[in-house]
Design a protein around this motif. Structure first.
Motif, PDB file in Angstrom:
ATOM      1  N   GLN A   1       0.826  -1.268   0.064  1.00 51.09           N
ATOM      2  CA  GLN A   1       0.047   0.092   0.016  1.00 51.09           C
ATOM      3  C   GLN A   1       0.798   1.287   0.072  1.00 51.09           C
ATOM      4  O   GLN A   1       0.838   2.239  -0.717  1.00 51.09           O
ATOM      5  CB  GLN A   1      -0.926  -0.101   1.322  1.00 51.09           C
ATOM      6  CG  GLN A   1      -2.137  -0.815   1.174  1.00 51.09           C
ATOM      7  CD  GLN A   1      -2.868  -0.837  -0.174  1.00 51.09           C
ATOM      8  OE1 GLN A   1      -3.549  -0.083  -0.307  1.00 51.09           O
ATOM      9  NE2 GLN A   1      -3.001  -1.934  -0.909  1.00 51.09           N
ATOM     10  N   VAL A   2       2.140   1.572   0.744  1.00 43.79           N
ATOM     11  CA  VAL A   2       2.763   2.387   0.736  1.00 43.79           C
ATOM     12  C   VAL A   2       3.460   2.685  -0.568  1.00 43.79           C
ATOM     13  O   VAL A   2       3.380   3.738  -1.035  1.00 43.79           O
ATOM     14  CB  VAL A   2       4.026   2.315   2.194  1.00 43.79           C
ATOM     15  CG1 VAL A   2       5.000   3.345   1.725  1.00 43.79           C
ATOM     16  CG2 VAL A   2       3.141   2.434   3.107  1.00 43.79           C
TER      17      VAL A   2
ATOM     18  N   ALA B   1      -5.017  -9.077  -0.452  1.00 44.84           N
ATOM     19  CA  ALA B   1      -5.381  -7.723   0.575  1.00 44.84           C
ATOM     20  C   ALA B   1      -4.891  -6.429  -0.329  1.00 44.84           C
ATOM     21  O   ALA B   1      -5.519  -5.618  -0.307  1.00 44.84           O
ATOM     22  CB  ALA B   1      -5.013  -8.067   2.241  1.00 44.84           C
ATOM     23  N   GLY B   2      -3.765  -6.465  -0.646  1.00 45.96           N
ATOM     24  CA  GLY B   2      -3.177  -5.304  -1.253  1.00 45.96           C
ATOM     25  C   GLY B   2      -3.838  -4.967  -2.388  1.00 45.96           C
ATOM     26  O   GLY B   2      -4.041  -3.669  -2.682  1.00 45.96           O
ATOM     27  N   ASN B   3      -4.152  -5.890  -3.236  1.00 48.22           N
ATOM     28  CA  ASN B   3      -4.646  -5.422  -4.486  1.00 48.22           C
ATOM     29  C   ASN B   3      -6.270  -5.482  -4.083  1.00 48.22           C
ATOM     30  O   ASN B   3      -7.153  -4.618  -4.842  1.00 48.22           O
ATOM     31  CB  ASN B   3      -4.540  -6.797  -5.756  1.00 48.22           C
ATOM     32  CG  ASN B   3      -3.431  -6.487  -6.453  1.00 48.22           C
ATOM     33  OD1 ASN B   3      -2.735  -5.355  -6.299  1.00 48.22           O
ATOM     34  ND2 ASN B   3      -2.672  -7.565  -6.874  1.00 48.22           N
ATOM     35  N   GLY B   4      -6.835  -6.294  -3.106  1.00 54.70           N
ATOM     36  CA  GLY B   4      -8.308  -5.988  -2.885  1.00 54.70           C
ATOM     37  C   GLY B   4      -8.785  -4.832  -2.568  1.00 54.70           C
ATOM     38  O   GLY B   4      -9.750  -4.470  -3.056  1.00 54.70           O
ATOM     39  N   VAL B   5      -7.894  -4.265  -1.609  1.00 55.62           N
ATOM     40  CA  VAL B   5      -8.288  -3.138  -0.994  1.00 55.62           C
ATOM     41  C   VAL B   5      -8.354  -1.751  -1.993  1.00 55.62           C
ATOM     42  O   VAL B   5      -9.442  -1.231  -2.315  1.00 55.62           O
ATOM     43  CB  VAL B   5      -7.386  -2.570   0.014  1.00 55.62           C
ATOM     44  CG1 VAL B   5      -7.189  -1.053   0.367  1.00 55.62           C
ATOM     45  CG2 VAL B   5      -7.193  -3.439   1.117  1.00 55.62           C
ATOM     46  N   GLU B   6      -7.266  -2.291  -3.216  1.00 57.64           N
ATOM     47  CA  GLU B   6      -7.535  -0.745  -3.913  1.00 57.64           C
ATOM     48  C   GLU B   6      -8.637  -1.141  -5.106  1.00 57.64           C
ATOM     49  O   GLU B   6      -9.436  -0.068  -5.584  1.00 57.64           O
ATOM     50  CB  GLU B   6      -6.273  -0.964  -4.881  1.00 57.64           C
ATOM     51  CG  GLU B   6      -5.197  -0.150  -4.287  1.00 57.64           C
ATOM     52  CD  GLU B   6      -4.192   0.113  -5.455  1.00 57.64           C
ATOM     53  OE1 GLU B   6      -3.813   1.447  -5.456  1.00 57.64           O
ATOM     54  OE2 GLU B   6      -3.626  -0.741  -6.245  1.00 57.64           O
ATOM     55  N   ARG B   7      -8.949  -2.375  -5.355  1.00 57.05           N
ATOM     56  CA  ARG B   7      -9.981  -2.866  -6.290  1.00 57.05           C
ATOM     57  C   ARG B   7     -11.434  -2.566  -5.578  1.00 57.05           C
ATOM     58  O   ARG B   7     -12.183  -1.959  -6.423  1.00 57.05           O
ATOM     59  CB  ARG B   7     -10.179  -4.373  -6.707  1.00 57.05           C
ATOM     60  CG  ARG B   7      -8.913  -4.797  -7.661  1.00 57.05           C
ATOM     61  CD  ARG B   7      -9.149  -6.113  -8.073  1.00 57.05           C
ATOM     62  NE  ARG B   7      -8.143  -6.397  -8.922  1.00 57.05           N
ATOM     63  CZ  ARG B   7      -7.153  -7.452  -9.000  1.00 57.05           C
ATOM     64  NH1 ARG B   7      -6.935  -8.084  -7.813  1.00 57.05           N
ATOM     65  NH2 ARG B   7      -6.577  -7.696  -9.886  1.00 57.05           N
TER      66      ARG B   7
END
Length: 154
Positions: free
Chosen positions: A16-17, A98-104
């Motif tokens: 995320q950062v 989680a990393g890609n899911g949050v942005e999606r």
């Protein structure tokens, strides 16, 4: 057990950062070379899945990421606690989801920026986590299968 949570949280945070840094310092389509011919940063927004497939289904893919995380957590709750390498692999997979899911879910697309070599696909830290997680889980399963075959049966 704790290693699962540490890896998942740390790698999700790093993902995320790095995506935030890219979004704040580059425009979509910008490219910056880091190591000529080896690594360049190219800012791309992908509203689909790997290799730009399923374009426009970002939020639906985000829901799949959330479902995957729930399934992994359920699976882990039913497994023996002495499977350290499986936990490591699953932690990387969860971090990637989680990393890609949050942005999606938030934006309907993911920030991709890592391009290794020329003409290769563009990815992010979450994608790298998914690759590492898959590798660890597959190797773990191969090792377990080999140990099972080598045990003498009496």
């Amino acid at each position: 057990m704790a290693i699962f949570y540490w890896i998942a949280l740390l790698m999700t945070a790093i993902d995320q950062v790095t995506k935030l840094i890219v979004r704040l310092n580059m425009n979509v389509g910008d490219t910056r070379s880091f190591r000529e011919g080896i690594l360049q940063f190219t800012y791309y927004q992908n509203s689909g899945a790997a290799h730009s497939s399923l374009q426009g289904y970002g939020r639906a893919l985000g829901l799949l990421c959330a479902a995957f995380i729930v399934i992994v957590m359920y699976y882990r709750s039913k497994q023996a606690s002495n499977r350290r390498w499986m936990d490591v692999g699953l932690a990387f997979l969860v971090a990637g989801a989680a990393g890609n899911g949050v942005e999606r879910l938030l934006f309907g697309k993911v920030t991709d920026f890592l391009q290794f070599g020329s003409g290769q696909g563009i990815m992010n830290i979450a994608d790298l986590c998914i690759n590492v997680g898959l590798l660890v889980v597959v190797v773990q399963q191969i090792v377990l299968a080999k140990r099972t075959r080598e045990k003498p049966s009496y």
